[in-house]
Scaffold this motif. Structure first.
Motif, mmCIF file in Angstrom:
data_model
loop_
_atom_site.group_PDB
_atom_site.id
_atom_site.type_symbol
_atom_site.label_atom_id
_atom_site.label_comp_id
_atom_site.label_asym_id
_atom_site.label_seq_id
_atom_site.Cartn_x
_atom_site.Cartn_y
_atom_site.Cartn_z
ATOM 1 N N ARG A 45 22.678 -26.766 -13.463
ATOM 2 C CA ARG A 45 23.337 -25.937 -14.472
ATOM 3 C C ARG A 45 22.658 -24.592 -14.684
ATOM 4 O O ARG A 45 23.315 -23.581 -14.897
ATOM 5 N N THR A 84 24.074 -32.542 -11.603
ATOM 6 C CA THR A 84 24.702 -31.277 -11.225
ATOM 7 C C THR A 84 23.835 -30.138 -11.761
ATOM 8 O O THR A 84 23.524 -30.109 -12.953
ATOM 9 N N GLU A 96 25.048 -22.685 -10.394
ATOM 10 C CA GLU A 96 26.065 -23.630 -9.945
ATOM 11 C C GLU A 96 25.567 -24.345 -8.703
ATOM 12 O O GLU A 96 24.736 -23.848 -7.961
ATOM 13 N N SER A 97 26.131 -25.513 -8.433
ATOM 14 C CA SER A 97 25.650 -26.354 -7.330
ATOM 15 C C SER A 97 25.836 -25.698 -5.985
ATOM 16 O O SER A 97 25.115 -25.980 -5.044
ATOM 17 N N ARG A 152 25.927 -37.061 -15.094
ATOM 18 C CA ARG A 152 27.129 -37.793 -15.497
ATOM 19 C C ARG A 152 26.924 -39.286 -15.255
ATOM 20 O O ARG A 152 26.368 -39.694 -14.236
ATOM 21 N N PHE A 186 19.417 -29.772 -14.823
ATOM 22 C CA PHE A 186 20.529 -30.554 -14.291
ATOM 23 C C PHE A 186 21.227 -31.294 -15.437
ATOM 24 O O PHE A 186 20.572 -31.757 -16.381
ATOM 25 N N GLU A 245 19.868 -34.157 -6.070
ATOM 26 C CA GLU A 245 21.195 -34.781 -6.026
ATOM 27 C C GLU A 245 21.185 -36.060 -5.194
ATOM 28 O O GLU A 245 21.910 -37.014 -5.502
#
Length: 599
Positions: free
Chosen positions: A469, A467, A563-564, A341, A338, A460
């Motif tokens: 990856r 996120t 991808e998420s 951010r 992940f 999450e």
């Protein structure tokens, strides 16, 4: 009988004179319903239906029912207690007042013993006596029905409690999740309370509930029925609603409930009268639904629904336990990387020029929060210290070593406690974390075979800025995992091995100690400082072999993009619990204590 309805009285009497007398008494009684039920009843009056033959009376009972039955025991086609027995066999919970002659008072008493609520001698009956007898009959019948209802609920609760105990036992005796789920369905049906039970899981690619196991009277039902989560395609049934709300959903009458319209015909053909859909959940993970079908309508009382809800929790906990057990012996794990951010921006800023990086090698839960151990490379100690003091991600820290541009550090944080705890609860662990090139990334390892989408959602939820990856499968070959014996034989020097063995058998590790460090050093003929040096070196090699299994990296598959949205699909990694695994408990605080007792 609602508040504005009349009291329905059925009189089965073949003598016209006696029938007319009873009807006149009831008319003279005025508002019979209020006199029977008390002042709280609305003025609804009463309605008398008269039949002369027992067969005609039973037909009327089957068609329209009655609030009370006045039954003459001397009918042309049936006499005496046989008449009562035929009525009791044909009806359920209809209050009966038996009418007898002067010479049949003993028969009336026996009739009450066999199931009638009261008896009246025709030649002695009065209007008040008749009303009072009807009142008592209805009230006794109401009490009997309530007792029967409570007894039925108690029996159902006892059955479900026994099923819960069986499930707990099944965790120990079954090898796979499928065996556990099959045991649940078979045990529910074997209790005779339900005709059919099945367990299904959500297929994220089709938005349908896919059956896994079933037991009972099915006869192709699951082949003909599709439980879809698409609320626009058809009415939302109990199964779909249970998935959406994560709560037990009940259809008490499959013949009348509009939500069951698409499946009604098939359910009635199999004599299903009511159904319940139970979500199977543990912590934040949703495993599927348990669907249970009963033969009679209104089979699921409120207490039973509550127990079914607890049963869903028990099954979810049991599935988690089975998967954790399998994780301990499996040779593979799924790792998901992940990017985060907005977290630890002060530390992220140190690596924005690409010349420095911060690597967290292990994460341990403690009473104070989460303790992270790692190394920072290319960062000046003063600059790193300043960033740690400014960031909210570090509640406390200290430097453990300094070797040129590389700093070893210990960091305590409460910010990651929720994430680390949630991941560990579901058999996973934070494998590593890295801050490099102005980006914060971490890797979470889970037993393979879990629903990848749910695992991503779990991370999450507890780390909002995360996120997904990339993903990869980590293989662990038994031959590459060193045992304590192989470490002692292959890695320890003779002096290090002597120091450890002497310390163990001299009681250096006992509590309280039977030998001090000085005692052991004297036995070895070395100084205390030399003994401590050998002991520390041996301990480090042993624990590195345990917690830093570098062979797993060599056997790992390469990282692939995740991808998420698309990467969270569980289809590619679906499999039985017996194929999944990761040493889920190896990173727990209880297994990662320091060697402070050896000082």
């Amino acid at each position: 009988m609602s508040g504005d309805e009349q009291l329905e009285v059925l009189l089965i009497e073949d003598n016209p004179g006696d029938a007319r007398l009873i009807e006149e008494m009831l008319r003279d009684a005025g508002d019979l319903r209020r006199r029977v039920e008390g002042d709280a009843a609305s003025a609804g009056g009463s309605r008398i239906h008269h039949e002369t033959r027992l067969s005609d009376g039973l037909d009327r009972l089957n068609e329209t029912g009655a609030d009370v039955l006045l039954l003459d025991l001397g009918l042309p086609e049936s006499t005496g207690l046989e008449t009562l027995e035929r009525v009791l066999d044909a009806t359920e919970f209809v209050p009966i007042v038996v009418l007898t002659g002067l010479r049949d008072e003993g028969v009336g008493i026996e009739a009450v013993e066999r199931g009638a609520q009261d008896y009246l001698v025709k030649d002695e009956v009065t209007s008040d006596l008749l009303v009072r007898s009807i009142h008592h009959a209805i009230e006794r019948n109401r009490q009997e029905r309530e007792r029967a209802r409570r007894l039925q609920q108690l029996e159902a609760l006892n059955r479900l409690n026994r099923v819960s105990q069986d499930i707990t036992h099944a965790v120990i005796t079954t090898d796979t999740r499928e065996d556990l789920e099959r045991t649940v369905c078979e045990r529910l049906v074997a209790s005779d309370a339900y005709r059919f039970a099945w367990i299904g899981e959500v297929n994220r690619s089709t938005d349908e509930v896919t059956p896994r196991v079933s037991a009972g009277v099915e006869e192709g039902y699951l082949d003909e029925v599709t439980v879809t989560l698409d609320r626009e395609s058809e009415p939302e049934g109990p199964g779909a609603k249970a998935v959406r709300t994560k709560s037990v959903q009940v259809v008490q009458n499959l013949q009348t409930d509009p939500e069951f319209e698409p499946w009604r015909e098939r359910a009635i053909a199999r004599d299903y009268g009511s159904a319940a859909a139970v979500p199977i959940v543990h912590e934040d993970l949703f495993y599927g639904i348990l669907a249970v079908y009963a033969e009679s309508p209104d089979a699921f009382s409120e207490p039973e629904v509550e127990v079914l809800g607890r049963l869903g929790d028990v099954i979810g906990h049991a599935i988690t336990a089975v998967e954790r057990r399998d994780a301990l012996v499996s040779d593979a794990a799924l790792e998901i990387e992940f990017a985060v951010r907005g977290a630890a921006q002060e530390l992220v800023g140190l690596t924005s020029d690409g010349d420095a990086y911060i690597d967290v090698e292990t994460v341990v839960r403690s009473d104070e929060g989460v303790v992270a151990y790692g190394r920072a490379d290319g960062v000046a100690e003063g600059e790193f210290r300043d960033a740690l003091e400014r960031t909210d991600a570090a509640d406390d820290f200290r430097f453990l070593s300094s070797d040129g541009d590389e700093l070893g550090f210990e960091l305590v944080t409460d910010a990651a406690t929720s994430l680390v705890t949630a991941v560990a609860t579901h058999g996973g662990q934070i494998s590593s974390a890295t801050i490099a090139d102005g980006e914060f990334r971490f890797v979470v390892g889970f037993p393979r075979g879990r629903d990848k989408r749910q695992l991503v959602e779990l991370v999450e939820e507890h780390c909002p800025g995360a996120t997904p990856r990339a993903q990869r499968t980590v293989q662990r070959d038994d031959a590459d995992v060193e045992t304590a014996t192989s470490v002692i034989e292959d890695r320890l020097t003779e002096k290090q091995r002597s120091a450890v063995e002497t310390a163990v058998f001299a009681g250096f590790f006992d509590w309280p100690r039977t030998s001090t460090g000085e005692d052991v050093a004297d036995r070895l003929g070395v100084s205390p400082a030399t003994f401590t040096q050998h002991l520390r070196a041996a301990e480090r090699k042993l624990f590195e072999a345990l917690f830093r299994d570098e062979s797993a990296e060599e056997e790992s598959a390469p990282w692939t993009p995740l991808e998420s949205d698309s990467g969270a699909d569980s289809a590619s990694d679906s499999g039985s619990a017996s194929d999944s695994g990761s040493a889920s408990d190896s990173g727990s605080a209880s297994d990662s204590s320091s060697a402070s007792d050896s000082d």
